[in-house]
Design an enzyme around this catalytic site. Structure first.
Site, mmCIF file in Angstrom:
data_model
loop_
_atom_site.group_PDB
_atom_site.id
_atom_site.type_symbol
_atom_site.label_atom_id
_atom_site.label_comp_id
_atom_site.label_asym_id
_atom_site.label_seq_id
_atom_site.Cartn_x
_atom_site.Cartn_y
_atom_site.Cartn_z
ATOM 1 N N TYR A 240 40.024 35.681 49.387
ATOM 2 C CA TYR A 240 40.019 36.962 48.760
ATOM 3 C C TYR A 240 40.832 37.180 47.285
ATOM 4 C CZ TYR A 240 45.277 36.702 49.124
ATOM 5 O OH TYR A 240 46.541 36.167 49.180
ATOM 6 N N CYS A 241 40.939 38.990 46.610
ATOM 7 C CA CYS A 241 41.323 39.062 45.558
ATOM 8 C C CYS A 241 41.917 40.205 45.713
ATOM 9 C CB CYS A 241 40.079 38.897 44.754
ATOM 10 S SG CYS A 241 38.833 39.924 45.196
ATOM 11 N N ASN A 242 41.956 41.567 45.121
ATOM 12 C CA ASN A 242 42.877 42.665 44.997
ATOM 13 C C ASN A 242 41.758 43.669 46.447
ATOM 14 O OD1 ASN A 242 45.075 42.947 43.772
ATOM 15 N ND2 ASN A 242 43.854 42.723 42.021
ATOM 16 N N TRP A 268 43.476 41.791 49.602
ATOM 17 C CA TRP A 268 44.832 42.391 49.512
ATOM 18 C C TRP A 268 44.722 43.939 49.410
ATOM 19 C CZ3 TRP A 268 49.097 39.675 50.368
ATOM 20 C CH2 TRP A 268 50.412 40.901 49.649
#
Length: 281
Positions: A240-242, A268
Site C-alpha cells: 500500500y501507499c497513499n 493510506w
C-alpha cells in the site's frame, strides 16, 4: 528460510522476468506482431505530442472508478468496455508504458491482473527510454478494431481494508508501506491521522528503480532481491501507499520476483481517514 539472493534471482529470471518486463530493443522489433497491443498510459496531451507507433492511449486515470473515491479500481463492466474499445481481448499480448517512472504502467499492469489478463508486460524505461534509443515515434492516433474483453476476476491480487486489518495479526501475511520514510514515521500525511498500518514494513517505492543515462529504469532481479531480502518466500504480501499508485510499482516488482502479492487499492487515504483503524508511528 529465504532462498539465497542469487538462487532466487535465477529462478525468477527463468519464470517471471522475460514475461513481465520488456526492453525497448525487443519491442521495436516486435511492433508488427499480430496480437501485440502497445498501450500508452500517459495523459492524452503527451500521447498526441508523440508516442510509440501503433500504441493506443489508455490514460491511467481512465482506469479509475467513475464514482465515489475516483482513484480506485474501475468496475468490471467499465474496464471490459474500456479495454475492449482499445482492441484488447484475452488473446492480446499487451505492453504498457508511461513516462519512464514505471508507476502508472505498473498501476495499469495490476488492473489487468486483477481482471485476469495473463499476457501483459511493462516497458522498462517507458517513453523516455524509447526516445533515448532514437526509435521512431508517431503523432497519429492508432486505430484498432474493438474487441470483446472478458474479465476473469482474480481476487488474490486485490486486497481490501479487511485484508489489511487481518494481516496485522497474521504471521503468514506481510504488509509493505511503499510511501516515503517521513510518512511511514508519522512526520507527514495526506490524511488527518499520522503513522502507518501496524506491523507494516517500510520499503519506499523508489527503492525499486535506478537512474541511468536513459532516465529511470527497473533494478535488476538481483538488486530487487537485495531490496526485499527480509521477506520470507512463503508469506503473502500486501502493498500500500497513499492512494494506490506508487505501491502498484512495488506490486509489479514483487510479481517479477515470483512473490505471492496483493495490492491494497484504498491504501493510506482510506485507512488514515477512518478513526476506528489502528495506526502506529
Amino acid at each position: 528460510m529465504p532462498l539465497p539472493a542469487d538462487t532466487a534471482a535465477r529462478v525468477a529470471a527463468k519464470t517471471m522476468d522475460e514475461r513481465l518486463l520488456t526492453e525497448a530493443a525487443w519491442l521495436q522489433k516486435s511492433l508488427a506482431g499480430h496480437d501485440l497491443v502497445v498501450v500508452d498510459v500517459r495523459i492524452p496531451e503527451l500521447y498526441q505530442q508523440g508516442h510509440i507507433p501503433g500504441a493506443v492511449n489508455i490514460p491511467t486515470a481512465l482506469t479509475f472508478r467513475q464514482h465515489g473515491q475516483t482513484d480506485r479500481l474501475g468496475s468490471v463492466a467499465y474496464i471490459e468496455k474500456l479495454f475492449g474499445a482499445a482492441g484488447i481481448d484475452r488473446h492480446s499480448h499487451v505492453v504498457l508504458y508511461d513516462d519512464g517512472r514505471l508507476v502508472d504502467a505498473s498501476r495499469v499492469f495490476w488492473i489487468f491482473e486483477v481482471y485476469g489478463h495473463r499476457h501483459v508486460a511493462v516497458l522498462n524505461g517507458g517513453y523516455q527510454g524509447w526516445i533515448e534509443q532514437e526509435y521512431a515515434v508517431s503523432v497519429h492516433p492508432a486505430e484498432r478494431k474493438p474487441r470483446r474483453f472478458v474479465a476473469s476476476i482474480t481476487p488474490d491480487k486485490l486486497a481490501t481494508r479487511l485484508h489489511a486489518y487481518l494481516a496485522i495479526k497474521d504471521p503468514d501475511r506481510i504488509l509493505i508501506d511503499a510511501r516515503a520514510k517521513e510518512e511511514y514515521r508519522g512526520k507527514q500525511s495526506i490524511t488527518p491521522r499520522l503513522g502507518h498500518i501496524p506491523t507494516a514494513m517500510s520499503i519506499p517505492w523508489d527503492e525499486n528503480i535506478v537512474r541511468d543515462s536513459g532516465g529511470l529504469r527497473s533494478k535488476t532481479l538481483r538488486e530487487l532481491e537485495n531490496v526485499y531480502q527480509k521477506l520470507s518466500q512463503d508469506k503473502k504480501i500486501i502493498t500500500y501507499c497513499n492512494k494506490g499508485r506508487e505501491s502498484s510499482l512495488t506490486y509489479f516488482m514483487l510479481r517479477r520476483l515470483g512473490r505471492d502479492v496483493a495490492h491494497y487499492d484504498g491504501s493510506w487515504f482510506e485507512w488514515g481517514n477512518m478513526v476506528d483503524m489502528p495506526v502506529e508511528k
